[in-house]
Write an enzyme that holds these catalytic residues in place. Structure first.
Site, PDB file in Angstrom:
ATOM      1  N   HIS A 133       0.621  -1.224  -0.076  1.00  0.00           N
ATOM      2  CA  HIS A 133      -0.409   0.487   0.084  1.00  0.00           C
ATOM      3  C   HIS A 133       0.871   1.383   0.275  1.00  0.00           C
ATOM      4  O   HIS A 133       0.510   2.668   0.246  1.00  0.00           O
ATOM      5  CB  HIS A 133      -0.713  -0.080   0.961  1.00  0.00           C
ATOM      6  CG  HIS A 133      -1.971  -0.788   0.950  1.00  0.00           C
ATOM      7  ND1 HIS A 133      -3.683  -0.745   0.521  1.00  0.00           N
ATOM      8  CD2 HIS A 133      -2.129  -1.884   1.351  1.00  0.00           C
ATOM      9  CE1 HIS A 133      -4.237  -2.154  -0.052  1.00  0.00           C
ATOM     10  NE2 HIS A 133      -3.387  -2.908   0.829  1.00  0.00           N
ATOM     11  N   ASP A 141       3.991  -4.088 -10.622  1.00  0.00           N
ATOM     12  CA  ASP A 141       3.620  -6.200 -10.919  1.00  0.00           C
ATOM     13  C   ASP A 141       4.046  -5.543 -12.997  1.00  0.00           C
ATOM     14  O   ASP A 141       5.190  -7.091 -12.690  1.00  0.00           O
ATOM     15  CB  ASP A 141       2.344  -6.181 -11.298  1.00  0.00           C
ATOM     16  CG  ASP A 141       1.978  -6.444  -9.954  1.00  0.00           C
ATOM     17  OD1 ASP A 141       1.704  -5.856  -8.617  1.00  0.00           O
ATOM     18  OD2 ASP A 141      -0.098  -6.897  -9.780  1.00  0.00           O
TER      19      ASP A 141
END
Ligand code: ADP
Ligand code: MG
Length: 397
Positions: free
Chosen positions: A47, A187
């Site tokens: 986060h 990612d």
């Protein structure tokens, strides 16, 4: 060690071979080339991405491969071992809304290349067949793996010559617009920039990425992924609420994003914010510190010394960010109690996977003890496997 190398080697060949075979089966000819890209595990930095902070993922030894062959027209056709149907779109009709479902990932990437300036008007059509050994929806980013495999395949085959950071943005744009998932760049960066036994230290504000050696191989360490197979309905809402808290905290403290705060600012934060927002802010500020501390410690003392950062990250997510669940806490505690160097939940939270770093010999022990602890609590049996830091996207054939 040999068995680990063998396992990752065969996993790589499996996806690429399966993609080539699938291509021949579907399209009745041999492909012109095969490319593959890995899934990823986030070692630390949770986060922090949407707060302009730091993340430290690595590419894993599970890959998605795409076999590609030319066509005589200007059509892209995609097939996957994941789906019984091929999907076809004309190159002139690519748009973020062209298709739904899984084909939005590969066709979204083709569209996104054009958004970054690729000249699709002079490209010939292609057939693509996708195969993968990245588990889907297990928090290992099978989505980035398919995006990055397709992005590299089309870029190299069509000769655009984009660099990898740009291809990462192409994958992200496809996921954001064609799929409609508001994800960051972590990612795709891990999947495209990863290297064997190394992590990708990413500054989510500047998008500067450094490949940092992990040294797991030299020290005989394994990273065990414990997928709790829990997914909560409120995960999406919980994610949105955490983002909103972070934005509110930054606004109240007069900074552009939480990235701009240091631990010394937390005292002021505490006096200005309500308790819940303060704890959300404290998680992000301290997590950024832990990511940087992990990178520094790897460099100075090696991977055996990073455990406290992983452990503290879990506590912060559990108590301050409040995104853990009993299954994740149990996985982490059991790994720690059985000799893991460090352990934490990973991913967005409210379910998903935990990771635990340990010496190779402990893998069967921790696996057994976690399974026993879950059974004792009446939790669903978790899926467990090791993830080896591996090479990023590449051409395989
Ligand atoms: P993950 O955590 O695995 O990234 P996502 O929901 O983000 O989960 O992405 C999974 C989706 O990506 C699948 O539902 C599918 O639409 C697509 N996908 C991933 N791998 C493949 C594949 N090999 N073939 C076709 N589609 C895939
Ligand atoms: Mg995903």
């Amino acid at each position: 060690m040999n068995d680990k190398a063998g396992a990752s080697g065969s996993a790589t060949t499996t996806a690429s071979t399966a993609a080539a075979h699938g291509f021949a089966e579907w399209f009745g000819r041999q492909p012109a080339g095969v490319w593959s890209a890995p899934g990823r595990v986030n070692l630390i930095g949770e986060h922090t991405d949407y707060n302009d902070g730091f993340v430290f993922p690595f590419a894993i030894d599970r890959r998605t491969a795409v076999a590609l062959g030319d066509r005589d027209d200007r059509v892209i056709r995609v097939a996957s071992s994941f789906s019984p149907e091929a999907v076809t779109v004309h190159l002139d009709e690519l748009s973020p809304d062209a298709v739904n479902g899984w084909a939005a990932y590969p066709l979204g990437v083709a569209w996104a290349l054009g958004e970054f300036g690729a000249d699709l008007e002079h490209s010939r059509g292609v057939d693509l067949h996708v195969a993968s050994d990245v588990p889907i929806g297990a928090g290992l980013s099978s989505s980035a793996a398919i995006e990055c495999a397709v992005a590299l395949a089309l870029d190299e085959h069509w000769g655009f010559g984009f660099d990898r950071p740009t291809l990462a943005k192409v994958g992200q744009l496809a996921e954001n617009r064609a799929v409609g998932a508001p994800t960051g760049i972590m990612d795709q960066s891990a999947s495209l920039l990863g290297e064997a036994d190394a992590g990708v230290f990413l500054d989510c504000r500047s998008l500067d990425a450094d490949v940092i050696p992990l040294g797991f191989d030299a020290d005989g360490l394994s990273l065990l992924v414990i997928d709790t197979r829990v997914s909560h309905d409120h995960a999406t809402g919980g994610y949105a609420a955490r983002r909103a808290s972070c934005e509110a905290g930054a606004r109240a403290l007069g900074v552009e994003s939480l990235r701009d705060l240091r631990p010394a600012d937390l005292e002021r934060a505490k006096s200005l914010l309500d308790d819940e927002t303060f704890r959300r802010v404290r998680h992000v500020v301290t997590e950024n510190q832990r990511v940087q501390g992990t990178v520094r410690t790897l460099h100075e003392h090696g991977p055996g010394a990073i455990g406290p950062f992983l452990d503290a990250s879990h506590v912060s997510m559990r108590d301050d960010f409040e995104i853990s669940v009993p299954e994740l806490d149990l996985a982490v505690a059991t790994a720690q109690a059985n000799g893991a160097i460090g352990a934490r939940m990973t991913g967005g939270g409210f379910g998903g996977a935990a990771i635990a770093l340990m010496i190779d010999a402990l893998v069967p022990v921790v696996t057994r003890e976690v399974a026993a602890a879950f059974a004792e609590q009446g939790f669903r049996e978790p899926a467990m496997f090791t993830a080896r830091p591996s090479q990023g996207a590449r051409r395989d054939a």
